[in-house]
Design a protein around this motif. Structure first.
Motif, PDB file in Angstrom:
ATOM      1  N   VAL A   1      58.111  53.869  21.340  1.00 44.57           N
ATOM      2  CA  VAL A   1      58.600  52.686  21.806  1.00 44.57           C
ATOM      3  C   VAL A   1      58.342  52.369  23.247  1.00 44.57           C
ATOM      4  CG1 VAL A   1      60.867  51.616  22.429  1.00 44.57           C
ATOM      5  CG2 VAL A   1      60.548  52.979  19.994  1.00 44.57           C
TER       6      VAL A   1
ATOM      7  N   LEU B   1      53.692  46.607  13.489  1.00 48.18           N
ATOM      8  CA  LEU B   1      53.849  47.984  13.633  1.00 48.18           C
ATOM      9  C   LEU B   1      55.077  48.515  12.618  1.00 48.18           C
ATOM     10  CD1 LEU B   1      54.160  48.545  17.373  1.00 48.18           C
ATOM     11  CD2 LEU B   1      52.405  49.301  16.048  1.00 48.18           C
TER      12      LEU B   1
ATOM     13  N   PHE C   1      63.024  54.138  15.611  1.00 46.94           N
ATOM     14  CA  PHE C   1      63.365  52.897  16.481  1.00 46.94           C
ATOM     15  C   PHE C   1      63.316  51.760  15.307  1.00 46.94           C
ATOM     16  CE2 PHE C   1      63.116  48.910  18.524  1.00 46.94           C
ATOM     17  CZ  PHE C   1      63.980  48.914  19.506  1.00 46.94           C
ATOM     18  N   PRO C   2      64.212  50.957  14.915  1.00 46.07           N
ATOM     19  CA  PRO C   2      65.664  50.858  15.375  1.00 46.07           C
ATOM     20  C   PRO C   2      66.160  52.229  15.069  1.00 46.07           C
ATOM     21  CG  PRO C   2      65.266  48.967  14.367  1.00 46.07           C
ATOM     22  CD  PRO C   2      64.133  49.658  14.185  1.00 46.07           C
TER      23      PRO C   2
ATOM     24  N   ARG D   1      62.880  51.185   9.777  1.00 46.63           N
ATOM     25  CA  ARG D   1      63.332  50.393   8.449  1.00 46.63           C
ATOM     26  C   ARG D   1      62.387  50.266   7.305  1.00 46.63           C
ATOM     27  NH1 ARG D   1      64.691  44.679   9.683  1.00 46.63           N
ATOM     28  NH2 ARG D   1      62.761  44.735  10.620  1.00 46.63           N
TER      29      ARG D   1
ATOM     30  N   PHE E   1      51.455  51.177  25.375  1.00 55.04           N
ATOM     31  CA  PHE E   1      50.597  51.146  24.371  1.00 55.04           C
ATOM     32  C   PHE E   1      49.148  50.616  25.073  1.00 55.04           C
ATOM     33  CE2 PHE E   1      54.527  50.368  22.435  1.00 55.04           C
ATOM     34  CZ  PHE E   1      54.311  51.094  20.958  1.00 55.04           C
TER      35      PHE E   1
ATOM     36  N   TRP F   1      58.889  51.152  27.052  1.00 56.35           N
ATOM     37  CA  TRP F   1      60.226  51.233  27.869  1.00 56.35           C
ATOM     38  C   TRP F   1      60.943  50.064  27.966  1.00 56.35           C
ATOM     39  CZ3 TRP F   1      61.118  47.946  32.001  1.00 56.35           C
ATOM     40  CH2 TRP F   1      60.169  47.430  32.373  1.00 56.35           C
ATOM     41  N   ARG F   2      60.366  48.972  27.657  1.00 64.30           N
ATOM     42  CA  ARG F   2      61.029  47.596  27.764  1.00 64.30           C
ATOM     43  C   ARG F   2      61.812  47.553  26.536  1.00 64.30           C
ATOM     44  NH1 ARG F   2      57.377  43.540  30.466  1.00 64.30           N
ATOM     45  NH2 ARG F   2      57.766  42.113  28.912  1.00 64.30           N
ATOM     46  N   HIS F   3      61.796  48.461  25.711  1.00 64.34           N
ATOM     47  CA  HIS F   3      63.029  48.574  24.316  1.00 64.34           C
ATOM     48  C   HIS F   3      63.421  49.914  24.084  1.00 64.34           C
ATOM     49  CE1 HIS F   3      61.207  44.608  23.175  1.00 64.34           C
ATOM     50  NE2 HIS F   3      59.986  44.888  23.782  1.00 64.34           N
TER      51      HIS F   3
ATOM     52  N   ASN G   1      58.200  50.718  11.553  1.00 59.67           N
ATOM     53  CA  ASN G   1      59.205  51.055  12.265  1.00 59.67           C
ATOM     54  C   ASN G   1      60.217  52.007  11.184  1.00 59.67           C
ATOM     55  OD1 ASN G   1      61.299  49.028  11.182  1.00 59.67           O
ATOM     56  ND2 ASN G   1      60.303  47.601  12.252  1.00 59.67           N
TER      57      ASN G   1
ATOM     58  N   ARG H   1      66.076  51.405  25.936  1.00 63.01           N
ATOM     59  CA  ARG H   1      67.618  51.456  26.066  1.00 63.01           C
ATOM     60  C   ARG H   1      68.114  51.105  24.731  1.00 63.01           C
ATOM     61  NH1 ARG H   1      70.541  47.289  26.641  1.00 63.01           N
ATOM     62  NH2 ARG H   1      69.028  45.895  27.259  1.00 63.01           N
ATOM     63  N   ARG H   2      67.634  50.053  23.943  1.00 59.08           N
ATOM     64  CA  ARG H   2      68.240  49.517  22.695  1.00 59.08           C
ATOM     65  C   ARG H   2      68.206  50.588  21.648  1.00 59.08           C
ATOM     66  NH1 ARG H   2      66.036  45.285  20.255  1.00 59.08           N
ATOM     67  NH2 ARG H   2      64.184  45.486  21.315  1.00 59.08           N
TER      68      ARG H   2
ATOM     69  N   PHE I   1      71.670  56.896  27.648  1.00 61.23           N
ATOM     70  CA  PHE I   1      70.405  55.875  28.252  1.00 61.23           C
ATOM     71  C   PHE I   1      70.853  55.816  29.685  1.00 61.23           C
ATOM     72  CE2 PHE I   1      68.537  52.112  29.920  1.00 61.23           C
ATOM     73  CZ  PHE I   1      67.383  52.387  29.774  1.00 61.23           C
TER      74      PHE I   1
ATOM     75  N   TRP J   1      62.264  57.485  34.325  1.00 62.34           N
ATOM     76  CA  TRP J   1      62.510  57.208  32.849  1.00 62.34           C
ATOM     77  C   TRP J   1      61.859  56.522  32.015  1.00 62.34           C
ATOM     78  CZ3 TRP J   1      63.698  52.625  30.313  1.00 62.34           C
ATOM     79  CH2 TRP J   1      63.943  51.430  31.254  1.00 62.34           C
ATOM     80  N   LYS J   2      61.157  55.435  32.819  1.00 62.50           N
ATOM     81  CA  LYS J   2      60.120  54.655  31.924  1.00 62.50           C
ATOM     82  C   LYS J   2      59.005  55.238  31.462  1.00 62.50           C
ATOM     83  CE  LYS J   2      61.199  50.554  34.375  1.00 62.50           C
ATOM     84  NZ  LYS J   2      60.914  49.319  35.807  1.00 62.50           N
TER      85      LYS J   2
END
Lengths: 543, 101
Positions: free
Chosen positions: A129, A84, A115-116, A88, A162, A131-133, A86, A135-136, A144, A155-156
């Motif tokens: 993004v 994907l 993200f990042p 960067r 996806f 939900w598993r990522h 991102n 927070r970061r 957060f 929140w999730k």
């Protein structure tokens, strides 16, 4: 400088919004179009969200920012590896960091490809993004925790699911459609709560919030929203889902109103979409056509009962092309790219420019001859070579050919016959014409403006903040949106050198800095300013 | 991690430590049943319940941590055109030792 709010309604189109406005479903949007200006906001090629939102954030065309799809690939001699895009991967600076460097406070909520997270002077909650990522990706990190405590387990649902997305694009039944719309009503509420908190507790100079359920609901429920089809849809299930859709748009209208109230009367509000929407009636399986023409060989797959199936199943199930890389010279990587990639490492091309050009011309000519069995008309209206479709410093990462389909849909990459088929039911797909509605100090009132491009949004927002527009942006400041008196008082400033300088800070009164600006010193009068803007290509003046 | 004989223990442990930190951070909200702590034999899919998208994000996190953009992760993640079934932490450490200069 005006407090500036960008509200994105992903995929919003006037062909849906205007009937909703007329029906009283979106009273705030009605008022906004009366008090401000409106026009088409033309999308990118391809008209997909990562590409178009990035153009809005950078002021650059895809050929320069380098985001051409959801997915990017690395071609190797024996395989192609997908991943994907991102943040960067964005070539060029976004307005989030330009504004931050200049000392403005910024909040960026649910914006794609953040993200990042970028280093901003304020808040980021990234879009696209899982939900598993999530927070970061949130900045500051404490935000957060606050979202978790305010939203509870929901929140999730802010994040991108996806698997759900994939299922919906494949087609869902009425019950699933109801759940899908209800899910997005909850989801938008979460994003609105995030925006409300920031705007109440720590108002920023620039706030961007994207409501992307518009796109997702239109994909799933298009015949219920498009006036050309909705009148034929009157089953109880259809009426139930349509009523839910209307509730969704009522919710969004309420969020817009509350965001405008929180921003205050001196703020400028820009409501935009990254692309428009419309119906698609047929599907063009471009990789099947390429196979029939001898350019593509499908990968040999194990039987579904074979133990080896499990290791390949995920890839078969994905939206990435799965072909025999040794025997394939041309293929479409993804549906959303609407592009054809030539495998320049294969023997048939072998690095020869002449062979490459010849192959492109051959494929182009063939594509333009593909006819729809139902209409008898060409399926592909235009095939554009990448140097024309994606000019810029990142062009080499773009597909070699870009396809515009007659019904504006996306190609299919599946291995299914026939090449062209009618869809079982009309469905919603993207169109290039998105929306721009703007209101606030200095902005015109109650009128339509000429078509703008998504690349014009970054210059527009920087001007609204009262800061300079980097000259290396492809976008142009849309002067027709503003009253002449406003432009005379606050002419757009265009920086001649590149944007990225470490000492580029807001509020500097260092007189040497003016050497870099197109507009220097105080304007003599309004006419003088307008003449200077015209000389710079920012205004067209009558003789 | 027998293939690491040419590397110093410090380098190996440093990379293992960094990767463990990344994985601990990534999985912090996941409510995993997995217990015992992340170590060289931990498997991404079987133990940490990784999905495809998580692998994508792990690659991004690792590249960010080591400030690299060009690591050939496809060599680790794909085998003969197919995604590998699973990966252990030690396989990733080995890959990083071989590709980080």
């Amino acid at each position: 400088m005006a407090r500036t709010v960008l509200i994105g309604l992903d995929g919003a189109t006037f062909s849906v919004l205007d009937p909703l406005i007329d029906a009283g479903v979106m009273p705030f949007l009605a008022e906004l179009t009366r008090s401000g200006v409106r026009g088409n906001l033309m999308s990118t090629r391809p008209d997909v969200s990562p590409t178009a939102w990035t153009s809005m954030a950078t002021g650059l065309h895809p050929g320069n920012h380098g985001i051409f799809d959801f997915i990017r690939s690395h071609e190797r001699s024996s395989d192609v590896y997908y991943t994907l895009y991102n943040s960067r991967d964005i070539h060029g600076e976004t307005i989030w960091t330009i504004a931050s460097r200049r000392g403005f406070r910024v909040a960026v909520l649910n914006y794609m490809l953040t993200f990042p997270p970028p280093d901003v002077n304020g808040y980021v909650v990234p879009g696209l993004v899982s939900w598993r990522h999530l927070r970061r990706g949130v900045r500051p990190a404490s935000f957060f925790d606050l979202l978790q405590s305010r939203l509870g387990s929901s929140w999730k649902e802010m994040a991108w699911d996806f698997d759900l997305e994939k299922n919906v694009l494949r087609g869902i039944d009425d019950d699933e459609r109801e759940r899908w719309v209800a899910f997005h009503r909850r989801r938008e509420r979460c994003w609105f709560e995030a925006a409300r908190h920031v705007m109440s507790a720590d108002p920023c100079d620039l706030t961007a919030i994207i409501f992307d359920g518009v796109d997702k609901i239109q994909h799933a429920c298009w015949p219920l929203l498009d006036p050309d089809f909705a009148s034929d849809r009157s089953s109880p299930a259809d009426r139930r889902v349509r009523d839910l859709c209307l509730e969704y748009f009522r919710d969004v209208d309420g969020y817009l109103a509350e965001i405008a109230r929180l921003a205050g009367p001196d703020a400028r509000l820009f409501v935009v979409s990254d692309h428009g929407f419309g119906p698609t009636l047929e599907v063009f399986r471009v990789n099947v056509w390429l196979h029939e023409q001898g350019y593509l060989e499908w990968a040999a797959l194990p039987s579904k009962t074979d133990a080896a199936w499990e290791s390949i199943a995920r890839r078969v199930d994905s939206n990435f092309a799965l072909v025999d890389w040794q025997k394939t010279v041309a293929y479409a990587q993804t549906p959303s790219s609407n592009g054809i990639v030539l495998r320049t490492l294969t023997e048939s091309i072998g690095g020869s420019r002449a062979a490459y050009e010849s192959l492109r011309e051959e494929i182009t000519a063939g594509l333009l001859e593909v006819m729809s069995p139902s209409t008898g008309q060409p399926v592909v209206s235009r095939v554009i070579p990448r140097e024309e479709a994606f000019p810029g410093v990142r062009m080499d990462a773009a597909p070699d050919l870009y396809l515009e389909l007659a019904d504006h849909g996306f190609v299919s990459i599946k291995n299914m016959e026939p090449v062209v088929a009618e869809r079982p039911d009309v469905t919603g797909t993207h169109r290039p014409n998105g929306i721009m509605i703007a209101a606030g100090p200095g902005i015109g009132s109650g009128r339509r403006i000429e078509d703008l491009s998504v690349v014009d949004v970054a210059p527009l927002l920087l001007h609204s903040l009262g800061t300079e527009i980097p000259a290396d942006m492809d976008g142009r400041f849309p002067d027709t949106m503003f009253e002449a008196s406003s432009l005379a008082d606050s002419p757009p400033l265009v920086r001649l050198d590149r944007a990225s300088t470490a000492d580029d800070v807001a509020g500097t009164d260092d007189s040497s800095a003016t050497d870099d600006w197109d507009l220097q010193g105080e304007p003599d009068d309004e006419a003088g300013v307008l003449q200077r803007l015209a000389a710079l290509g920012y205004l067209e003046l009558d003789d | 991690m027998s293939s690491l004989s040419s590397m110093t223990d410090d380098v190996c442990n440093s990379i293992l430590g960094a990767l463990t930190e990344i994985l601990t951070d990534i999985t912090a909200d996941w409510d995993l049943d997995f217990t015992g702590g992340i170590g060289p034999s931990t498997r991404l899919i079987a133990d940490l319940m990784f999905e495809s998208i998580d692998v994508v994000e792990l690659v991004v996190a690792v590249e960010e941590r080591f400030d690299r953009r060009d690591l050939p992760f496809e060599e680790l993640l794909m085998d003969d055109g197919r995604y590998v079934d699973d990966l252990t932490v030690s396989q990733i450490v080995n890959f990083l030792i071989e590709n980080l200069e």
